[in-house]
Design an enzyme around this catalytic site. Sequence first.
Site, PDB file in Angstrom:
ATOM      1  N   GLU A 176      -6.883   7.919 -16.470  1.00  0.00           N
ATOM      2  CA  GLU A 176      -7.515   7.545 -15.213  1.00  0.00           C
ATOM      3  C   GLU A 176      -8.986   7.192 -15.409  1.00  0.00           C
ATOM      4  OE1 GLU A 176      -6.188   6.742 -12.566  1.00  0.00           O
ATOM      5  OE2 GLU A 176      -4.171   7.524 -12.850  1.00  0.00           O
ATOM      6  N   TYR A 229     -11.284   9.364  -6.089  1.00  0.00           N
ATOM      7  CA  TYR A 229     -10.043   8.755  -6.550  1.00  0.00           C
ATOM      8  C   TYR A 229      -9.425   9.530  -7.711  1.00  0.00           C
ATOM      9  CZ  TYR A 229      -6.878   6.189  -9.356  1.00  0.00           C
ATOM     10  OH  TYR A 229      -5.785   5.892 -10.098  1.00  0.00           O
ATOM     11  N   ASP A 275      -7.606   3.843  -4.211  1.00  0.00           N
ATOM     12  CA  ASP A 275      -8.343   3.011  -5.163  1.00  0.00           C
ATOM     13  C   ASP A 275      -8.324   1.579  -4.647  1.00  0.00           C
ATOM     14  OD1 ASP A 275      -5.715   2.349  -5.506  1.00  0.00           O
ATOM     15  OD2 ASP A 275      -5.932   1.915  -7.633  1.00  0.00           O
ATOM     16  N   CYS A 332       1.669  -6.797  -4.687  1.00  0.00           N
ATOM     17  CA  CYS A 332       0.605  -6.990  -3.685  1.00  0.00           C
ATOM     18  C   CYS A 332      -0.703  -7.294  -4.418  1.00  0.00           C
ATOM     19  CB  CYS A 332       0.472  -5.741  -2.811  1.00  0.00           C
ATOM     20  SG  CYS A 332      -0.418  -6.017  -1.261  1.00  0.00           S
ATOM     21  N   CYS A 341       5.152 -11.412  -1.611  1.00  0.00           N
ATOM     22  CA  CYS A 341       5.621 -10.636  -0.464  1.00  0.00           C
ATOM     23  C   CYS A 341       7.148 -10.523  -0.427  1.00  0.00           C
ATOM     24  CB  CYS A 341       5.096 -11.250   0.829  1.00  0.00           C
ATOM     25  SG  CYS A 341       3.283 -11.204   0.943  1.00  0.00           S
ATOM     26  N   CYS A 356       8.331  -7.349  -1.949  1.00  0.00           N
ATOM     27  CA  CYS A 356       7.680  -6.113  -1.510  1.00  0.00           C
ATOM     28  C   CYS A 356       8.601  -5.265  -0.634  1.00  0.00           C
ATOM     29  CB  CYS A 356       6.407  -6.442  -0.731  1.00  0.00           C
ATOM     30  SG  CYS A 356       5.520  -4.967  -0.180  1.00  0.00           S
ATOM     31  N   CYS A 378       4.760  -5.185   7.215  1.00  0.00           N
ATOM     32  CA  CYS A 378       3.367  -5.547   6.918  1.00  0.00           C
ATOM     33  C   CYS A 378       2.774  -6.400   8.046  1.00  0.00           C
ATOM     34  CB  CYS A 378       3.304  -6.296   5.583  1.00  0.00           C
ATOM     35  SG  CYS A 378       1.629  -6.735   5.073  1.00  0.00           S
TER      36      CYS A 378
END
Length: 391
Positions: free
Chosen positions: A49, A132, A150, A202, A209, A212, A218
């Site tokens: 991370e 985060y 994030d 995304c 899309c 997704c 959305c």
Amino acid sequence: MTPERRALADARDRLGRDMLAWYDRNGRDLPWRVKGGPHPDPYRVWLSEVMLQQTTVAAVRDYYRTFLTLWPTVTDLASASLDEVLARWAGLGYYARARNLHACARHVAFERAGAFPETEAELRTLPGIGAYTAAAIASIGFGHRAVVVDGNVERIMARMFAETRPRPGVRKTLGDYAAALTPDGRPGDYAQALMDLGSLVCTPRSPRCAECPWTHDCLGKKAGIAADLPAKAPKVDKPVRRGVAFVLERDDGRILLRRRPESGLLGAMMEVPSTDWRSDAWDTAEALPHAPTLAAWTPVPGCVRHTFSHFHLELSVLRARTASGTNVEGTWADPARLDDHALPAVMLKVLTLAFGPAGTASGGDAGSDLGSSSSSDSATEAGSRARAGTH
DNA sequence: AACGCGTGGGA
DNA sequence: TTCCCAAGCGT
């Protein structure tokens, strides 16, 4: 919140199930990830991370593997010197991360017996761990519910809720949306699912899309504005700074390096000595008094162009040889072993312009005269190769 | 709160 | 070529 957004938030459990199902089928296979198994080692989660902060997966991959091989546990990392850690971080950028990584490792290893804290609040107190990263470690490394926010999550939430106000002002709102959609189960997988959705589906430009799992919910897609979100503040032009770098070669072929100040730009990293970096161009005569020693300084054809986070740098290079007895401040580095030193990318470009790419037949030879016809472009490309060849 | 802080890869 | 960035943090 509008009724539409309220209804979206109320669909949390269904959206969470759909997202996790998508992740089980499409989640990426990454070196620091354990899919469908126990929680990964919190040390590995933390290491990955921190490396991934503002940095692409492609750039991180080899660095992560190198670190884990050299230092399999947080105590191993804590036992290394800061110089060793910086040398291995060299090329990855944002070097405060490496300094904080080392400080954090020492704290966890020596003050906490090698065990990372589990709560976000405790994690937040450690150097280099912000909101985060604390949430990511708590959820991925320990399986605790945490709202991970994030850049990916901000983008996904801005599109899902059709939030058109610009970042960074709207960040808190996007965090509220993310919290409203975070399910109770499988916290680590859900967090990683959002990362993958952000990188695979995304995406910032041309979102896919049709692929997704949330496409039918959305609000950004429904309004036809998903690709334009999140709104971004207008960018400001980066100024150009200029300087002259001094590559001093000793009779035995070693090169003079110095350590930069502990904080600020390239903090604690090694450098080729240079003048200040300012907006005005430098005259050779004007630059010479800044040289590390009196010598027959000769211009190296071409120049080094490099872009930092907030300015462009143009460095011209002067080169000289000096007798082995010369007494100057710094370290004499073997040019065949540059990867032992914490040299940031810009300094590798300088040395590549002066000597040619590391690893070529004459590279590092005391009498080599490579690079005499280098252009700035070839210097840039060669610098990339030199770094890539060390990993 | 706004700004300082790197780099290499992709469009 | 040029521009845009990419899983933020510290001050």
